[in-house]
Scaffold this active site. Structure first.
Site, PDB file in Angstrom:
ATOM      1  N   LYS A 105      56.190  37.509  39.128  1.00 17.98           N
ATOM      2  CA  LYS A 105      55.352  39.109  39.703  1.00 17.98           C
ATOM      3  C   LYS A 105      56.258  39.852  38.174  1.00 17.98           C
ATOM      4  O   LYS A 105      57.110  38.812  38.016  1.00 17.98           O
ATOM      5  CB  LYS A 105      55.530  39.961  40.983  1.00 17.98           C
ATOM      6  CG  LYS A 105      55.104  40.861  40.893  1.00 17.98           C
ATOM      7  CD  LYS A 105      53.826  40.513  41.639  1.00 17.98           C
ATOM      8  CE  LYS A 105      52.859  41.416  42.081  1.00 17.98           C
ATOM      9  NZ  LYS A 105      52.150  41.237  43.641  1.00 17.98           N
ATOM     10  N   GLY A 217      45.076  52.948  51.738  1.00 18.36           N
ATOM     11  CA  GLY A 217      44.820  52.307  50.513  1.00 18.36           C
ATOM     12  C   GLY A 217      43.024  52.405  49.968  1.00 18.36           C
ATOM     13  O   GLY A 217      42.577  51.515  51.384  1.00 18.36           O
ATOM     14  N   GLY A 219      42.052  51.356  46.999  1.00 21.52           N
ATOM     15  CA  GLY A 219      41.473  50.314  45.972  1.00 21.52           C
ATOM     16  C   GLY A 219      40.667  48.984  45.793  1.00 21.52           C
ATOM     17  O   GLY A 219      40.135  48.995  46.814  1.00 21.52           O
ATOM     18  N   ASN A 220      41.571  48.092  44.682  1.00 22.97           N
ATOM     19  CA  ASN A 220      40.491  47.010  45.432  1.00 22.97           C
ATOM     20  C   ASN A 220      40.411  45.857  46.393  1.00 22.97           C
ATOM     21  O   ASN A 220      40.074  45.726  47.262  1.00 22.97           O
ATOM     22  CB  ASN A 220      40.668  46.426  44.456  1.00 22.97           C
ATOM     23  CG  ASN A 220      40.612  44.301  44.492  1.00 22.97           C
ATOM     24  OD1 ASN A 220      40.940  44.258  45.063  1.00 22.97           O
ATOM     25  ND2 ASN A 220      40.004  43.373  43.387  1.00 22.97           N
ATOM     26  N   ALA A 221      42.122  46.091  47.572  1.00 19.17           N
ATOM     27  CA  ALA A 221      41.759  45.573  48.533  1.00 19.17           C
ATOM     28  C   ALA A 221      41.698  46.352  49.744  1.00 19.17           C
ATOM     29  O   ALA A 221      40.352  46.063  50.211  1.00 19.17           O
ATOM     30  CB  ALA A 221      43.713  45.181  48.688  1.00 19.17           C
ATOM     31  N   GLY A 222      41.714  47.600  49.998  1.00 17.01           N
ATOM     32  CA  GLY A 222      41.525  48.506  50.738  1.00 17.01           C
ATOM     33  C   GLY A 222      39.530  48.858  50.670  1.00 17.01           C
ATOM     34  O   GLY A 222      39.326  48.739  51.827  1.00 17.01           O
ATOM     35  N   TYR A 223      39.592  49.095  49.527  1.00 18.60           N
ATOM     36  CA  TYR A 223      37.868  49.198  49.561  1.00 18.60           C
ATOM     37  C   TYR A 223      37.144  48.221  50.309  1.00 18.60           C
ATOM     38  O   TYR A 223      36.102  48.477  51.454  1.00 18.60           O
ATOM     39  CB  TYR A 223      36.967  49.629  48.201  1.00 18.60           C
ATOM     40  CG  TYR A 223      36.054  49.525  47.783  1.00 18.60           C
ATOM     41  CD1 TYR A 223      34.733  50.810  48.572  1.00 18.60           C
ATOM     42  CD2 TYR A 223      35.579  48.683  47.363  1.00 18.60           C
ATOM     43  CE1 TYR A 223      33.604  50.083  48.748  1.00 18.60           C
ATOM     44  CE2 TYR A 223      34.002  48.051  46.791  1.00 18.60           C
ATOM     45  CZ  TYR A 223      32.618  49.129  47.686  1.00 18.60           C
ATOM     46  OH  TYR A 223      31.710  48.421  47.656  1.00 18.60           O
TER      47      TYR A 223
END
Ligand code: NAD
Length: 415
Positions: A105, A217, A219-223
């Site tokens: 990471k 959240g 963003g990418n994951a949440g939306y």
């Protein structure tokens, strides 16, 4: 011990699962230490001419099963313990879905909202210049994470290719489709999460169309999970981003919410919804909670107020080990991060394979392959948990640890 130290939390998870492993437990000791920690400073000339110096990390946790793989986060709260934890979770995640990668990471301590696009581009290029010798298509492959996106990945590919004097798309995944990114990578994390959630609900005889969902959240994951579950007929009753939390008991349309966010910078004050306190999101009367922001969102303080019976961890490390115990006692079922969000790295693997083979797949091919891998991982973990009478988290960790330790044993412990 500090409940917010993500690496301590990851080690606790590793230790609690290792008793269920079928490999030589002695080898688990190796997984408590990242193989390499790289810290760099990145001087950046700001648009106003002033020089600022940023700190960046790349932590390479384990490569017994293949080249290191993991995202890069730009956030003011990035710290070495967090990056170490995220790298360990990446090793576990790649082993859970059985793709031939290890775990790594990266992170840069920066608030990208305070930088111009030009400054972010040069910070990204500076970070790659500083870690260049440690990364590569067969060494360590980067990807998007919090506050980095397809554009950031295109700069990474360009900078790496520029320095190596070789076109090297496979050094990074999550690129724009126009730059050899894979179809389906942008929605892969949420899509994988949806597949395992739907499969889990089947095992419980639950109908998603009758369930309500709250998501932290956007963003990418949440939306994307909001959109996918809304399309499946679930009721999205609450959404939080870093600036506000909105609630509507009759349902929120995620597409309209994203339109509003793009225009106003946040979902805060979206019409036809009421504003609630951020801390109230986790005590809402709903069926499914989806943390999709940062680590430690659910801790010993708010865990006891949770009413949902299912948690789908799209974020990495959103539930502390203390909260995990409280939730287990309350009968809350957790679909753990290293399974729930592993769709992202799975399609990243597909992107890497496509880049190396110079052969590109249709969205249908990507999606079918993703579904097959996610369902296999879910069923392996679910069966193991039933057999050993342990949680899905312990089962996921135990299977992953066993796979990594077997690869280590075959190669030798210095691998
Ligand atoms: P992102 O930058 O696209 O979105 C992050 C979202 O979280 C933003 O909407 C932000 O406003 C919100 N947020 C931040 N702090 C918050 C808080 N305190 N309360 C409420 N909302 C808050 O990031 P992302 O890529 O969606 O990543 C989210 C999580 O998913 C991270 O834990 C990440 O590691 C994990 N993850 C992402 C991917 C991926 O492919 N992007 C893959 C696996 C795991």
């Amino acid at each position: 011990m500090d409940e917010t130290n993500a690496f301590d939390n990851a080690i606790k998870q590793l230790e609690s699962a290792s008793k269920f492993c079928t490999c030589d437990r002695n080898l688990v000791e190796i997984l408590k230490y990242p193989q390499k920690i790289i810290e760099v400073t990145i001087p950046l000339q700001m648009d106003n001419g002033k020089i600022k110096v940023f700190t960046g990390y790349r932590v390479q946790h384990n490569n017994a099963r293949g080249p290191y793989k993991g995202g890069v986060r730009f956030h003011p709260a990035v710290n070495l313990e967090e990056v170490k934890a995220l790298s360990l979770w990446m090793s576990m995640k790649c082993a859970v879905v059985n793709i031939p990668f290890g775990g790594a990471k990266g992170g840069v301590i920066v608030d990208p909202k305070k930088l111009t696009a030009h400054e972010i581009e040069h910070l990204t290029r500076g970070y790659i210049d500083k870690i260049f010798e440690f990364i590569g298509p067969m060494k360590d492959i980067l990807a998007p994470d919090v506050n980095t996106n397809a554009q950031t990945m295109a700069w990474i590919m360009d900078e790496y290719s520029h320095i190596s004097r070789e076109h090297s798309p496979a050094v990074v995944t999550g690129k724009p489709v126009d730059n050899e990114g894979s179809l389906g990578r942008d929605t892969a994390t949420a899509m994988g999460g949806k597949y395992v959630l739907v499969e889990y609900l089947k095992t419980k005889g639950l109908d998603i169309q009758l369930l309500s969902v709250a998501i932290q959240g956007f963003g990418n994951a949440g939306y994307n999970i909001a959109k996918l579950l809304h399309e499946e007929g679930a009721l999205i009753v609450a959404i939080a981003d870093s600036k506000g939390t909105i609630y509507n008991e009759t349902g929120i349309d995620p597409t309209a919410a994203m339109k509003f966010k793009l225009k106003h910078g946040s979902i805060k004050n979206m019409p036809e919804s009421i504003e609630i306190k951020t801390e109230d999101l986790f005590s809402l009367n709903c069926d499914i909670l989806i943390p999709a922001a940062l680590e430690n969102a659910i801790d010993h303080k708010n865990a006891k107020n949770i009413k949902a019976k299912i948690i789908l961890e799209l974020a990495n490390g959103p539930v502390t080990p203390e909260a995990d115990l409280i939730l287990k006692d309350k009968g809350v079922n957790i679909i753990p991060d290293i399974l729930a969000n592993s769709g992202g790295v799975t399609v990243s693997y597909f992107e890497w394979v496509q880049n190396l083979s110079r052969d590109y797949w249709t969205l249908e091919v990507v999606d079918n392959k993703l579904k097959e891998i996610m369902l296999k991982a879910f069923n392996d973990i679910h069966d193991f948990a039933n057999l050993k009478k342990c949680t899905l988290r312990e089962a996921a960790f135990a299977l992953a640890i066993t796979r990594i330790c077997l690869a280590t044993k075959n190669r030798g412990i210095l691998s």
